[in-house]
Design a protein around this motif. Structure first.
Motif, PDB file in Angstrom:
ATOM      1  N   ARG A 345     -14.187 -18.021  -4.901  1.00  0.00           N
ATOM      2  CA  ARG A 345     -14.385 -17.113  -3.770  1.00  0.00           C
ATOM      3  C   ARG A 345     -13.052 -16.635  -3.201  1.00  0.00           C
ATOM      4  N   LEU A 346     -12.107 -17.579  -3.061  1.00  0.00           N
ATOM      5  CA  LEU A 346     -10.802 -17.192  -2.530  1.00  0.00           C
ATOM      6  C   LEU A 346     -10.055 -16.278  -3.506  1.00  0.00           C
ATOM      7  N   ALA A 347     -10.223 -16.576  -4.817  1.00  0.00           N
ATOM      8  CA  ALA A 347      -9.556 -15.720  -5.804  1.00  0.00           C
ATOM      9  C   ALA A 347     -10.119 -14.301  -5.753  1.00  0.00           C
ATOM     10  N   ILE A 348     -11.452 -14.196  -5.592  1.00  0.00           N
ATOM     11  CA  ILE A 348     -12.062 -12.859  -5.479  1.00  0.00           C
ATOM     12  C   ILE A 348     -11.560 -12.152  -4.218  1.00  0.00           C
ATOM     13  N   THR A 349     -11.472 -12.906  -3.121  1.00  0.00           N
ATOM     14  CA  THR A 349     -10.980 -12.317  -1.872  1.00  0.00           C
ATOM     15  C   THR A 349      -9.553 -11.800  -2.035  1.00  0.00           C
ATOM     16  N   GLU A 350      -8.707 -12.637  -2.673  1.00  0.00           N
ATOM     17  CA  GLU A 350      -7.323 -12.211  -2.886  1.00  0.00           C
ATOM     18  C   GLU A 350      -7.263 -10.979  -3.787  1.00  0.00           C
ATOM     19  N   SER A 351      -8.144 -10.937  -4.803  1.00  0.00           N
ATOM     20  CA  SER A 351      -8.162  -9.776  -5.691  1.00  0.00           C
ATOM     21  C   SER A 351      -8.563  -8.508  -4.926  1.00  0.00           C
ATOM     22  N   ILE A 352      -9.564  -8.658  -4.031  1.00  0.00           N
ATOM     23  CA  ILE A 352      -9.990  -7.506  -3.231  1.00  0.00           C
ATOM     24  C   ILE A 352      -8.861  -7.038  -2.322  1.00  0.00           C
ATOM     25  N   LEU A 353      -8.189  -8.003  -1.694  1.00  0.00           N
ATOM     26  CA  LEU A 353      -7.077  -7.644  -0.818  1.00  0.00           C
ATOM     27  C   LEU A 353      -5.989  -6.911  -1.599  1.00  0.00           C
ATOM     28  N   HIS A 354      -5.712  -7.429  -2.805  1.00  0.00           N
ATOM     29  CA  HIS A 354      -4.679  -6.802  -3.631  1.00  0.00           C
ATOM     30  C   HIS A 354      -5.084  -5.374  -4.019  1.00  0.00           C
ATOM     31  N   THR A 355      -6.366  -5.212  -4.396  1.00  0.00           N
ATOM     32  CA  THR A 355      -6.852  -3.879  -4.798  1.00  0.00           C
ATOM     33  C   THR A 355      -6.805  -2.903  -3.630  1.00  0.00           C
ATOM     34  N   VAL A 356      -7.292  -3.348  -2.467  1.00  0.00           N
ATOM     35  CA  VAL A 356      -7.283  -2.479  -1.294  1.00  0.00           C
ATOM     36  C   VAL A 356      -5.855  -2.111  -0.917  1.00  0.00           C
ATOM     37  N   GLY A 357      -4.942  -3.085  -1.040  1.00  0.00           N
ATOM     38  CA  GLY A 357      -3.548  -2.795  -0.741  1.00  0.00           C
ATOM     39  C   GLY A 357      -2.978  -1.743  -1.676  1.00  0.00           C
ATOM     40  N   ASN A 358      -3.292  -1.874  -2.966  1.00  0.00           N
ATOM     41  CA  ASN A 358      -2.803  -0.866  -3.925  1.00  0.00           C
ATOM     42  C   ASN A 358      -3.382   0.522  -3.628  1.00  0.00           C
ATOM     43  N   GLU A 359      -4.691   0.547  -3.339  1.00  0.00           N
ATOM     44  CA  GLU A 359      -5.325   1.843  -3.069  1.00  0.00           C
ATOM     45  C   GLU A 359      -4.771   2.477  -1.795  1.00  0.00           C
ATOM     46  N   SER A 360      -4.462   1.645  -0.789  1.00  0.00           N
ATOM     47  CA  SER A 360      -3.878   2.198   0.437  1.00  0.00           C
ATOM     48  C   SER A 360      -2.501   2.803   0.144  1.00  0.00           C
ATOM     49  N   GLY A 361      -1.787   2.191  -0.807  1.00  0.00           N
ATOM     50  CA  GLY A 361      -0.501   2.760  -1.205  1.00  0.00           C
ATOM     51  C   GLY A 361      -0.660   4.108  -1.886  1.00  0.00           C
ATOM     52  N   ARG A 362      -1.686   4.214  -2.736  1.00  0.00           N
ATOM     53  CA  ARG A 362      -1.928   5.502  -3.390  1.00  0.00           C
ATOM     54  C   ARG A 362      -2.333   6.565  -2.364  1.00  0.00           C
ATOM     55  N   VAL A 363      -3.114   6.187  -1.385  1.00  0.00           N
ATOM     56  CA  VAL A 363      -3.475   7.140  -0.320  1.00  0.00           C
ATOM     57  C   VAL A 363      -2.232   7.612   0.410  1.00  0.00           C
ATOM     58  N   GLN A 364      -1.305   6.705   0.654  1.00  0.00           N
ATOM     59  CA  GLN A 364      -0.055   7.069   1.326  1.00  0.00           C
ATOM     60  C   GLN A 364       0.735   8.081   0.491  1.00  0.00           C
ATOM     61  N   LEU A 365       0.804   7.851  -0.825  1.00  0.00           N
ATOM     62  CA  LEU A 365       1.524   8.787  -1.701  1.00  0.00           C
ATOM     63  C   LEU A 365       0.840  10.159  -1.712  1.00  0.00           C
ATOM     64  N   ALA A 366      -0.493  10.168  -1.767  1.00  0.00           N
ATOM     65  CA  ALA A 366      -1.215  11.436  -1.769  1.00  0.00           C
ATOM     66  C   ALA A 366      -0.993  12.203  -0.465  1.00  0.00           C
ATOM     67  N   LEU A 367      -0.959  11.508   0.639  1.00  0.00           N
ATOM     68  CA  LEU A 367      -0.726  12.151   1.930  1.00  0.00           C
ATOM     69  C   LEU A 367       0.690  12.720   2.019  1.00  0.00           C
ATOM     70  N   ASP A 368       1.650  11.963   1.457  1.00  0.00           N
ATOM     71  CA  ASP A 368       3.035  12.475   1.453  1.00  0.00           C
ATOM     72  C   ASP A 368       3.120  13.771   0.639  1.00  0.00           C
ATOM     73  N   ALA A 369       2.435  13.806  -0.538  1.00  0.00           N
ATOM     74  CA  ALA A 369       2.447  15.025  -1.366  1.00  0.00           C
ATOM     75  C   ALA A 369       1.779  16.190  -0.644  1.00  0.00           C
ATOM     76  N   LEU A 370       0.683  15.926   0.024  1.00  0.00           N
ATOM     77  CA  LEU A 370      -0.005  16.965   0.766  1.00  0.00           C
ATOM     78  C   LEU A 370       0.848  17.495   1.920  1.00  0.00           C
ATOM     79  N   SER A 371       1.592  16.623   2.558  1.00  0.00           N
ATOM     80  CA  SER A 371       2.481  17.064   3.654  1.00  0.00           C
ATOM     81  C   SER A 371       3.560  18.003   3.137  1.00  0.00           C
ATOM     82  N   GLU A 372       4.100  17.691   1.939  1.00  0.00           N
ATOM     83  CA  GLU A 372       5.125  18.560   1.363  1.00  0.00           C
ATOM     84  C   GLU A 372       4.569  19.956   1.049  1.00  0.00           C
TER      85      GLU A 372
END
Length: 572
Positions: A345-372
């Motif tokens: 259960r903890l491993a799944i939780t950590e995996s979800i946290l890691h995935t959400v963190g990565n996706e939030s980073g991609r959202v940040q990159l997409a927003l930076d490109a849109l701002s440009e």
């Protein structure tokens, strides 16, 4: 000696009739007939005087070969009772003296004579009151049947049938005892984690069924070659026995034989003259050639164990040794499964946290490109403000995911945790938000420490406290909650026992096992995960959690957490 009943008044009144010479002569004639008759007539005292003979007539002298001088003051068990029937003779003696039972020419015994021959005696056994000693004696009037071969054979068959019936009853009691232990073994698959304690309690109940006198049973588990610990489910003794239990355990481990003492100088069942002379049996619990435990049986009175009794206990100990070993293995498997489930259960939780963190980073990159892209045009101020807010939220989400990931890595690490303050952190929100409806009592020594992850401990205890509060509010609009703790000796050494009690409705018997199952609930959708989660967390902490069979003193449920005690802090 007088008759079979104890006189209510030994003083003669003025209206008592005066004895006449003729009645005295009749008594003398009666005594002479008793002396000359070819009947055995003897009387003896109880266990406290070693069954000493106090009356011995000439008929007994002729049949057994012992003169009056040789017999008086000596134990009749030693003089003429057949060794095979000694234990039964002691039990019959006790029944006659203490309960007034009479054997009215309905038993025959093969008694031993002075010259070693065997005589078959048909007896009438009863108790008589000895005024001079102020107690009951056992008296027996016997007829020697040895010269009447056919009669002797007939009574011999009666006696053998009686012994066979006793053997059948013994076998039946033994089978019931073994079946009870087998039933406890069959319940080891229950997920409540109390399988070993059930085996121990069942062993005590089985021994009580095998022997009369309500013996107390205590099981000591041998964890390694150096130590033995008292198992949960063992009987409590009202007072410590005169013999050291650990000394007995060590001796049984060394000899791997049943030890027995039928003459303890002080009883563990109380202090007083009537309690003198208890006894004990110490039985090795074997698994193959290994001693996995020791069963100590304390009898409240002196108990004479026959050779068959000891062989029976040796066999029973082997059976219980297998059951104890299986219970230990079942407990280990259950703990490993819970730990593996929680790690997953903890491993799944950590995996979800890691995935959400990565996706939030991609959202940040997409927003930076849109701002440009928007920056080369004349942007709408509302679009710009919205993009800034989205970028800020995405950045914050990434930071939160990182913090949660680091927290998850540290959540497993045990520390020396002050128990009183850790519990206070859990109960403080309840005291703040439910101060009108919930009264909390905390009884914990401030100097008590456990070895646990603070995060996992608060999560586990918080689930138990939340369930108790919710149950009390739903049932009565509020109630009392008590949390107490203290050190205790457990199978794995010194532990800390934490009791959580409430005044709510408790847990119904049909739900006691099911509450630990993932998803089980009586409250509807969205519930049923807290207790299963709690058991997994506590298992990771190296402890256990259980719902006690007995109701809380407050009237509701009584849960118990057991955790490792924190080692003392080394100065400097």
């Amino acid at each position: 000696m007088t008759g079979t009943g104890r006189p209510t008044d030994s003083l003669e009144s003025a209206e008592d009739p005066v004895r006449t010479p003729s009645s005295d002569a009749d008594d003398g004639l009666l005594l002479e007939i008793i002396k000359q008759a070819r009947l055995t007539l003897w009387a003896a005292e109880d266990r406290d005087q070693n069954f000493a003979i106090r009356l011995w007539n000439r008929g007994a002298e002729r049949i057994y070969g012992y003169s009056e001088e040789e017999a008086l003051g000596h134990s009749y068990l030693d003089l003429f009772v057949n060794p095979r029937e000694r234990a039964r003779a002691v039990e019959d003696h006790e029944r006659v003296v203490r309960h007034g039972q009479e054997f009215n020419w309905n038993f025959a015994a093969d008694d031993m004579t002075k010259d070693g021959t065997v005589r078959t005696i048909l007896g009438n056994c009863f108790r008589v009151w000895d005024e001079s000693r102020g107690k009951y004696l056992v008296a027996e009037l016997g007829i020697d049947l040895s010269d009447f071969q056919s009669s002797a054979n007939q009574f011999g068959r009666v006696r053998e049938l009686s012994l066979l019936q006793d053997d059948a009853r013994t076998r039946m009691r033994t089978l019931k005892a073994l079946n009870a232990v087998n039933t406890a073994v069959g319940a080891l698959a229950d997920p409540d984690g109390r399988g070993l304690a059930r085996v121990v309690r069942t062993t005590g109940a089985a021994v009580a069924g095998m022997f009369t006198g309500s013996p107390k049973c205590r099981v000591w588990l041998v964890d390694d070659a150096e130590s033995a610990r008292l198992a949960d489910g063992s009987d409590d003794l009202p007072a410590p026995p005169v013999v050291s239990e650990r000394t007995l355990v060590d001796e049984v481990i060394r000899k791997q034989l049943v030890l027995f003492d039928g003459s303890m100088s002080r009883s563990p069942f109380g202090v007083g003259e009537e309690d003198q002379g208890s006894s004990y049996a110490a039985v090795p619990l074997l698994f193959g050639a290994e001693t996995v435990g020791v069963l100590l049986i304390f009898f409240p009175t002196r108990k004479l164990l026959t050779r068959d009794d000891r062989l029976l206990l040796q066999y029973f100990g082997t059976h219980v040794g297998v059951a104890v070993t299986m219970a230990k293995l079942a407990g280990q498997i259950q703990r490993q499964r819970r730990e593996e489930t929680e790690r997953t259960r903890l491993a799944i939780t950590e995996s979800i946290l890691h995935t959400v963190g990565n996706e939030s980073g991609r959202v940040q990159l997409a927003l930076d490109a849109l701002s440009e892209v928007l920056s080369v045009r004349e942007p709408d101020s509302r679009i710009t403000e919205s993009l800034d807010r989205i970028k800020s939220a995405a950045s914050r989400l990434g930071q939160i995911m990182g913090e949660l990931g680091r927290l998850g890595e540290q959540a497993h690490r045990p520390v020396r945790l002050g128990l009183a303050e850790a519990v206070r952190v859990v109960t403080r929100p309840v005291e703040r938000d439910q101060y009108r409806t919930i009264q909390i009592e905390q009884c914990i020594d401030p100097g008590l420490y456990v070895r646990a992850s603070e995060y996992l401990f608060r999560e586990a205890l918080g689930n138990l406290v939340s369930n108790a509060v919710q149950a009390m509010i739903e049932a009565d609009g509020g109630g009392d909650l008590r949390i107490s703790a203290g050190p205790t000796e457990h199978d794995n050494g010194t532990r800390v026992q934490i009791d959580i009690e409430d005044s709510g409705p408790g847990v119904s018997p049909q739900h006691r096992a099911a509450i630990w199952e993932f998803g089980f609930t009586t409250r509807g959708a969205g519930h049923g995960y807290g207790l299963a989660h709690t058991r997994g967390l506590v298992s990771i902490l190296g402890g256990s959690v259980s719902l006690l069979d007995t109701q809380s003193e407050l009237g509701g449920a009584h849960f118990r957490l057991v955790l490792p005690v924190a080692p003392a802090r080394v100065p400097g």
